[in-house]
Scaffold this motif. Structure first.
Motif, PDB file in Angstrom:
ATOM      1  N   SER A 549      -4.697  10.960  -3.280  1.00 30.39           N
ATOM      2  CA  SER A 549      -4.894  11.739  -4.505  1.00 30.39           C
ATOM      3  C   SER A 549      -6.134  11.314  -5.275  1.00 30.39           C
ATOM      4  CB  SER A 549      -3.673  11.599  -5.419  1.00 30.39           C
ATOM      5  OG  SER A 549      -2.531  12.109  -4.790  1.00 30.39           O
ATOM      6  N   TYR A 550      -6.474  10.036  -5.187  1.00 31.46           N
ATOM      7  CA  TYR A 550      -7.534   9.501  -6.038  1.00 31.46           C
ATOM      8  C   TYR A 550      -8.837   9.162  -5.324  1.00 31.46           C
ATOM      9  CZ  TYR A 550      -4.466   8.983 -10.095  1.00 31.46           C
ATOM     10  OH  TYR A 550      -3.651   9.222 -11.170  1.00 31.46           O
ATOM     11  N   LEU A 551      -8.782   8.916  -4.032  1.00 30.26           N
ATOM     12  CA  LEU A 551      -9.974   8.409  -3.352  1.00 30.26           C
ATOM     13  C   LEU A 551     -10.391   9.305  -2.194  1.00 30.26           C
ATOM     14  CD1 LEU A 551      -8.950   4.638  -3.136  1.00 30.26           C
ATOM     15  CD2 LEU A 551     -10.795   5.571  -4.557  1.00 30.26           C
ATOM     16  N   PRO A 552     -11.713   9.472  -1.993  1.00 32.70           N
ATOM     17  CA  PRO A 552     -12.184  10.175  -0.785  1.00 32.70           C
ATOM     18  C   PRO A 552     -11.829   9.356   0.449  1.00 32.70           C
ATOM     19  CG  PRO A 552     -14.027   9.169  -1.959  1.00 32.70           C
ATOM     20  CD  PRO A 552     -12.832   9.017  -2.838  1.00 32.70           C
ATOM     21  N   SER A 553     -11.809   9.987   1.603  1.00 32.63           N
ATOM     22  CA  SER A 553     -11.306   9.343   2.820  1.00 32.63           C
ATOM     23  C   SER A 553     -12.030   8.038   3.152  1.00 32.63           C
ATOM     24  CB  SER A 553     -11.414  10.309   4.004  1.00 32.63           C
ATOM     25  OG  SER A 553     -12.752  10.724   4.181  1.00 32.63           O
ATOM     26  N   TYR A 554     -13.355   8.010   2.956  1.00 28.33           N
ATOM     27  CA  TYR A 554     -14.109   6.816   3.339  1.00 28.33           C
ATOM     28  C   TYR A 554     -13.806   5.611   2.460  1.00 28.33           C
ATOM     29  CZ  TYR A 554     -17.148   8.394  -0.487  1.00 28.33           C
ATOM     30  OH  TYR A 554     -17.635   8.803  -1.704  1.00 28.33           O
ATOM     31  N   ALA A 555     -13.266   5.848   1.228  1.00 28.62           N
ATOM     32  CA  ALA A 555     -13.017   4.749   0.285  1.00 28.62           C
ATOM     33  C   ALA A 555     -11.571   4.265   0.323  1.00 28.62           C
ATOM     34  CB  ALA A 555     -13.376   5.183  -1.135  1.00 28.62           C
ATOM     35  N   ARG A 556     -10.712   4.945   1.061  1.00 32.46           N
ATOM     36  CA  ARG A 556      -9.301   4.542   1.105  1.00 32.46           C
ATOM     37  C   ARG A 556      -9.155   3.265   1.934  1.00 32.46           C
ATOM     38  NH1 ARG A 556      -7.771  10.691   2.816  1.00 32.46           N
ATOM     39  NH2 ARG A 556      -8.444  11.635   0.823  1.00 32.46           N
ATOM     40  N   PRO A 557      -8.526   2.220   1.372  1.00 34.85           N
ATOM     41  CA  PRO A 557      -8.341   0.997   2.161  1.00 34.85           C
ATOM     42  C   PRO A 557      -7.528   1.285   3.417  1.00 34.85           C
ATOM     43  CG  PRO A 557      -7.810   0.632  -0.151  1.00 34.85           C
ATOM     44  CD  PRO A 557      -7.966   2.107   0.028  1.00 34.85           C
ATOM     45  N   ARG A 558      -8.077   0.942   4.557  1.00 34.04           N
ATOM     46  CA  ARG A 558      -7.351   1.196   5.803  1.00 34.04           C
ATOM     47  C   ARG A 558      -6.260   0.136   6.016  1.00 34.04           C
ATOM     48  NH1 ARG A 558      -7.492   5.220   9.855  1.00 34.04           N
ATOM     49  NH2 ARG A 558      -9.073   5.973   8.411  1.00 34.04           N
ATOM     50  N   PHE A 559      -6.521  -1.081   5.511  1.00 27.47           N
ATOM     51  CA  PHE A 559      -5.554  -2.167   5.684  1.00 27.47           C
ATOM     52  C   PHE A 559      -5.128  -2.720   4.313  1.00 27.47           C
ATOM     53  CE2 PHE A 559      -8.585  -2.294   9.260  1.00 27.47           C
ATOM     54  CZ  PHE A 559      -7.727  -1.932  10.285  1.00 27.47           C
ATOM     55  N   ILE A 560      -3.843  -3.058   4.202  1.00 29.70           N
ATOM     56  CA  ILE A 560      -3.335  -3.689   2.986  1.00 29.70           C
ATOM     57  C   ILE A 560      -2.605  -4.972   3.368  1.00 29.70           C
ATOM     58  CG2 ILE A 560      -1.626  -3.495   1.132  1.00 29.70           C
ATOM     59  CD1 ILE A 560      -2.445  -0.634   0.713  1.00 29.70           C
ATOM     60  N   ARG A 561      -2.914  -6.026   2.618  1.00 26.19           N
ATOM     61  CA  ARG A 561      -2.312  -7.342   2.841  1.00 26.19           C
ATOM     62  C   ARG A 561      -1.521  -7.716   1.580  1.00 26.19           C
ATOM     63  NH1 ARG A 561      -5.818 -12.769   4.464  1.00 26.19           N
ATOM     64  NH2 ARG A 561      -4.149 -14.321   4.155  1.00 26.19           N
ATOM     65  N   ILE A 562      -0.223  -7.943   1.723  1.00 23.23           N
ATOM     66  CA  ILE A 562       0.625  -8.266   0.571  1.00 23.23           C
ATOM     67  C   ILE A 562       0.630  -9.783   0.374  1.00 23.23           C
ATOM     68  CG2 ILE A 562       2.886  -8.005  -0.489  1.00 23.23           C
ATOM     69  CD1 ILE A 562       1.672  -5.323   0.155  1.00 23.23           C
ATOM     70  N   GLN A 563       0.167 -10.230  -0.795  1.00 21.95           N
ATOM     71  CA  GLN A 563       0.137 -11.659  -1.109  1.00 21.95           C
ATOM     72  C   GLN A 563       1.056 -11.974  -2.288  1.00 21.95           C
ATOM     73  OE1 GLN A 563      -4.258 -12.175  -1.641  1.00 21.95           O
ATOM     74  NE2 GLN A 563      -4.049 -13.641   0.048  1.00 21.95           N
ATOM     75  N   ASN A 564       1.424 -13.255  -2.404  1.00 17.98           N
ATOM     76  CA  ASN A 564       2.214 -13.687  -3.557  1.00 17.98           C
ATOM     77  C   ASN A 564       1.341 -13.770  -4.804  1.00 17.98           C
ATOM     78  OD1 ASN A 564       4.617 -13.938  -2.107  1.00 17.98           O
ATOM     79  ND2 ASN A 564       4.056 -15.993  -1.388  1.00 17.98           N
TER      80      ASN A 564
END
Length: 621
Positions: A549-564
């Motif tokens: 909804s908010y970001l164009p395709s090239y700016a969307r983070p492809r990977f997400i890392r969940i940290q404490n």
């Protein structure tokens, strides 16, 4: 004795070319190139002296008079001659003059994809003396409003297919009293007026030159948006003088009126607009305009339209090389490829597969005051440096501390120049010949690109933000970008902007965004190390919907890392170096990892098999 002297002279004449080729193999290329530059400089100076003042529009009008029936734009089997383009732009201009809320000279924002109406409208606005903000048609909501507001536009002209995006920000535009025009023949949304019907009915009579009599060489011509390290996109001001200079970009590479140029890069970009469109106005060439890049259709289009010149960014070359090989790969008329960002290995593969095409790699930035061009064709280099070039545009490479994110300075507080062969930050002196205009409505961001006390106290340089290296043969190579910006699919991605978007979601507390390298891909793809709000859970489907909804395709983070917890330095700056090194390898990372999968419309767990498929190239990013 006389015969001996004659023999020596003849021998010298015969040996000299071979000696020069051995000792200075690029001398002849240097001489030819700087001969071209001298001719271009003389033409530029001559135009600067003309009265009334001469601008890019005047060059287009000259070409229309000289080549009235020549095809200027070819788009989806429709052909628009120079005369048709001129008259259609007159109709757009006359329709706009009759519109309430607009006065000649007002800044107008153009929100369109690649189509002839984009070019007609820009020419119309040039005839009306209006600066034009070229909005990226991929941006939405917060970014769209920000880009619109920072150039203080009074009017928004949008393509019909972008109606929904316009409606999302319409309340804010209405509140500001902005006139919103949609390129359609009918619109039933209150606050948005149809415009195509009014253009069709308007006369094609020429516009009086008095409408643009207020324009000087320092007047803004276009605003082109560039992502930086400070968050939302910045509007780089391209003034009339810089645009006049840009006319030479194709001519300086040997492009002529007989050439046919394939323009498939976005027109809101510097490459598409300035190189492809403005460059073609100077040369009088024909533009084959494409809505967007398609690797599968690329060469068929080139064959169909007898294309001779193509544009690229690094990714374009790689995509073309990634297509299935065909027997007719070398069956085309393309003789020149001009662009930037191609890797040496892709460059070699491109030439091997598609034939003897001259590749002209260059370096430039929208707002920068220095550029290079690799006229010698040295694979991997972005340009060639020369003492005459450095005399006109004084620049240097200075040592840079990537950990502290600043230039290294000596005991006197001056920057330290990098020796030949070592990587350094490219900085270019700000002068009358090489000015730095800066960004619209952002003196703070403009000041950040200025570097003071570089080689002596009181001097002023433009900080390119790019790390370069010059070899012993005086070829210059791009090494990396500094700061928080990374490049993916030919677009600069500002990590701060992406972090802001992620943290306005319901479940994320903090987000540290950075780019990671993926084998076989140009640039760096987005990854975010995030913390989850207390009591909340990470929902991959909801997060996917949020970033789309908010970001164009090239700016969307492809990977997400969940940290404490997001790691910070002693000065509370987010730490990225270690995260970048660990990348997205589940074998090295104990934290939960997710990957964006468009087919599933979600972020799903990144397992070892998925990781292996990405590294092997079986999963395309």
């Amino acid at each position: 004795m006389e015969m001996f002297i004659i023999s020596v002279i003849l021998a010298t004449i015969l040996i000299t070319p071979f000696a020069l080729k051995t000792l200075s193999p690029y001398l002849w290329m240097d001489i030819l190139y700087f001969g071209d530059l001298l001719r271009i400089f003389v033409r530029f100076v001559s135009r600067r002296r003309r009265r009334p003042l001469f601008f890019v529009l005047d060059r287009f009008l000259e070409q229309t008079a000289a080549l009235p029936h020549k095809p200027f734009i070819v788009f989806e089997n429709e052909i628009y001659s120079y005369t048709h383009t001129d008259k259609r732009s007159n109709k757009v201009a006359n329709a706009l003059r009759a519109q309430r809320g607009y006065r000649a000279g007002d800044t107008v924002a153009l929100f369109m994809g690649n189509e002839p109406a984009f070019l007609f409208t820009w020419l119309a606005l040039a005839k009306l003396g209006s600066p034009v903000a070229l909005l990226n048609h991929n941006i939405r909501t917060k970014s769209l409003l920000h880009c619109f507001n920072c150039c203080k536009a009074k009017v928004l002209i949008a393509a019909s297919e972008l109606k929904d995006a316009v409606e999302d920000v319409l309340p804010s535009l209405t509140e500001q009293g902005v006139t919103v025009l949609l390129m359609t023949k009918h619109c039933d949304t209150p606050g948005i007026e149809s415009f195509s019907d009014k253009v069709d009915e308007a006369p094609d009579t020429p516009l009086p030159q008095s409408l643009r009599s207020h324009i000087t060489f320092k007047s803004p011509a276009v605003y082109i948006y560039t992502s930086g390290t400070t968050g939302l996109p910045k509007a780089a001001v391209v003034n009339q003088n810089r645009l006049l200079t840009a006319l030479a970009v194709l001519a300086s590479n040997g492009v002529t009126p007989s050439d046919v140029i394939y323009l498939n890069l976005p027109l809101y970009h510097t490459a598409g607009f300035i190189v492809g469109f403005i460059g073609s106005i100077e040369t009088g060439s024909t533009i084959i305009l494409k809505r967007k890049f398609s690797a599968s259709q690329f060469w068929d289009d080139c064959r169909k339209h007898s294309v001779t010149v193509i544009q690229y960014i690094g990714e374009v070359m790689r995509y073309l090389c990634s297509t299935s090989k065909r027997e007719n790969d070398k069956d085309h008329k393309v003789r020149l490829a001009i662009g930037n960002g191609v890797r040496a290995d892709v460059w070699r593969e491109f030439l091997s597969r598609f034939g003897n095409i001259q590749v002209r790699e260059f370096y430039a930035s929208t707002e920068g005051n220095v550029g290079f061009i690799n006229y010698a064709g040295k694979i991997g280099a972005i340009g060639r440096v020369h003492f005459l070039h450095r005399k006109l545009f004084p620049y240097t490479l200075v040592k840079y501390d990537t950990e502290r994110d600043e230039p290294i300075r000596d005991a006197n507080g001056l920057c330290v120049e990098s020796p030949k062969g070592e990587t350094g930050l490219l900085v270019s002196k700000i002068t009358d010949i090489a000015p730095f205009v800066g960004y619209a409505q952002s003196e703070e961001q403009t000041e950040r690109k200025r570097l003071r006390d570089v080689l002596k106290k009181g001097d002023l340089y433009f900080n390119s933000g790019d790390l370069m290296r010059i070899d012993e043969d005086n070829f210059i190579y791009f090494q990396d970008r500094v700061g928080d910006t990374f490049r993916w699919k030919g677009e600069n991605v500002a990590t701060t902007e992406v972090s802001d978007i992620l943290t306005i979601s319901d479940c994320l507390k903090e987000a540290n965004v950075y780019g990671v390298q993926v084998p076989g891909h140009e640039g760096r793809i987005g990854m975010a190390a995030v913390t989850v709000e207390e009591g909340a859970q990470f929902d991959g489907s909801q997060m996917y919907s949020h970033v789309v909804s908010y970001l164009p395709s090239y700016a969307r983070p492809r990977f997400i890392r969940i940290q404490n917890a997001v790691e910070v330095t002693g000065t509370f700056k987010q730490m990225k170096m270690k995260l970048v090194e660990e990348s997205f390898d589940p074998g090295r990372i104990q934290d939960p990892l997710y990957v964006l999968v468009d087919n599933e419309k979600a972020y799903i767990p990144l397992t070892a098999p998925v990781y292996s498929s990405i590294i092997s190239g079986n999963i395309k990013l």
